[in-house]
Design an enzyme around this catalytic site. Structure first.
Site, short mmCIF file in Angstrom:
data_model
loop_
_atom_site.label_atom_id
_atom_site.label_comp_id
_atom_site.label_asym_id
_atom_site.label_seq_id
_atom_site.Cartn_x
_atom_site.Cartn_y
_atom_site.Cartn_z
N PRO A 9 0.28 -1.18 -0.52
CA PRO A 9 1.54 -1.74 0.01
C PRO A 9 2.68 -1.60 -0.99
O PRO A 9 2.49 -1.77 -2.19
CB PRO A 9 1.18 -3.21 0.26
CG PRO A 9 -0.05 -3.48 -0.53
CD PRO A 9 -0.76 -2.18 -0.69
N GLU A 10 3.84 -1.25 -0.47
CA GLU A 10 5.05 -1.13 -1.29
C GLU A 10 5.92 -2.35 -1.02
O GLU A 10 5.52 -3.27 -0.31
CB GLU A 10 5.76 0.19 -0.96
CG GLU A 10 4.83 1.40 -1.13
CD GLU A 10 5.53 2.74 -0.85
OE1 GLU A 10 6.76 2.85 -1.02
OE2 GLU A 10 4.83 3.68 -0.44
#
Ligand SMILES: [Zn+2]
Length: 272
Positions: free
Chosen positions: A2-3
């Site tokens: 996840p960013e």
């Protein structure tokens, strides 16, 4: 992994169920993920209330009463799941927080790379991170100064969390395409106008992704819609939305990298 937009979405989704709740017990099924030690994390959590859920870069931060914090990095496969009273734990539950309303928050992590770090000063613990791209203090002028000092190519530099926090492979490729910049362009070589353009597109892409709850490309993170708006990432062979040329895939700094050869020529100018 996840960013920034995915972690922001997770923070927002956890907040209503977590803030105001007291942690009664911590169950540690994979002690190696707990920093600096299992004992510190357990002692720091049990009996304390969760007073806030925030984010810094790709890290989630749970603020606890009496000044404690948990800094959580989900890495490759970490995700959260709520367990109702009497319900089954998720299959790869590594850390579980039993709350005073009978519910349990489980961190499930099939690949075991995620970490949970106790800290009484998260700013100090995370002091090596670069600026937040959506922070008002991250101005085009500051970004220009940061880029001018670096000869590294834009793609690996923007992935470097010490340079700028929160961007990963998806949003770097999308920002560079929208800005009309080739991923191998040396950072110090871009013009002031290109710095402004890139800065604006980084902020716009992240804001659009947050509005769409991030990007879902696998089972680990199912809630996003941003994949419908990606222009290059994962689209090799498909036509560029801007010019119709075929999207290409390169490997830059060991990372799959997608670009439009027409919109992002090696000596780049932004698309018209
Ligand atoms: Zn194009």
């Amino acid at each position: 992994m996840p960013e920034l937009p995915e972690v922001e979405t997770i923070a927002r989704s956890l907040r209503p169920g977590l803030v105001g709740r007291r942690i009664q017990r911590v169950l540690a099924r994979w002690p190696r993920s707990l920093r600096p030690s299992m004992a510190t994390v357990i002692a720091g959590c049990e009996g304390r209330e969760v007073v806030g859920v925030g984010r810094r870069g790709k890290h989630l931060i749970f603020a606890l009463s009496q000044g404690g914090h948990l800094i959580i990095h989900l890495r490759m496969s970490g995700r959260f799941e709520w367990v109702e009273p009497g319900g089954d734990e998720p299959r790869h539950a590594r850390t579980l927080w039993r709350l005073d309303d009978g519910r349990t928050l489980a961190m499930d992590d099939a690949r075991k790379f995620g970490t949970v770090t106790w800290s009484d000063d998260p700013a100090a613990t995370l002091s090596q991170l670069g600026p937040e791209p959506l922070d008002p203090a991250f101005t085009p002028a500051r970004f220009g100064t940061m880029l001018a000092a670096r000869r590294r190519a834009l793609k690996p530099l923007l992935l470097d969390q010490h340079f700028l926090a929160g961007l990963g492979n998806i949003y770097v490729d999308e920002s560079l395409h929208r800005a009309g910049l080739h991923p191998l362009t040396p950072a110090c070589s871009i013009s002031d106008a290109q710095v402004h353009t890139l800065h604006g597109h980084i902020q716009a892409v992240l804001a659009q992704a947050i509005d769409n709850c991030g990007t879902s490309i696998d089972w680990i993170y199912p809630q996003g819609r941003m994949q419908s708006y990606l222009r290059v990432y994962g689209r090799a062979g498909q036509p560029c939305d801007h010019c119709g040329a075929s999207i290409e895939r390169l490997v830059v700094a060991q990372r799959g990298t997608w670009l439009c050869p027409t919109c992002q020529p090696c000596s780049s100018t932004p698309p018209g």
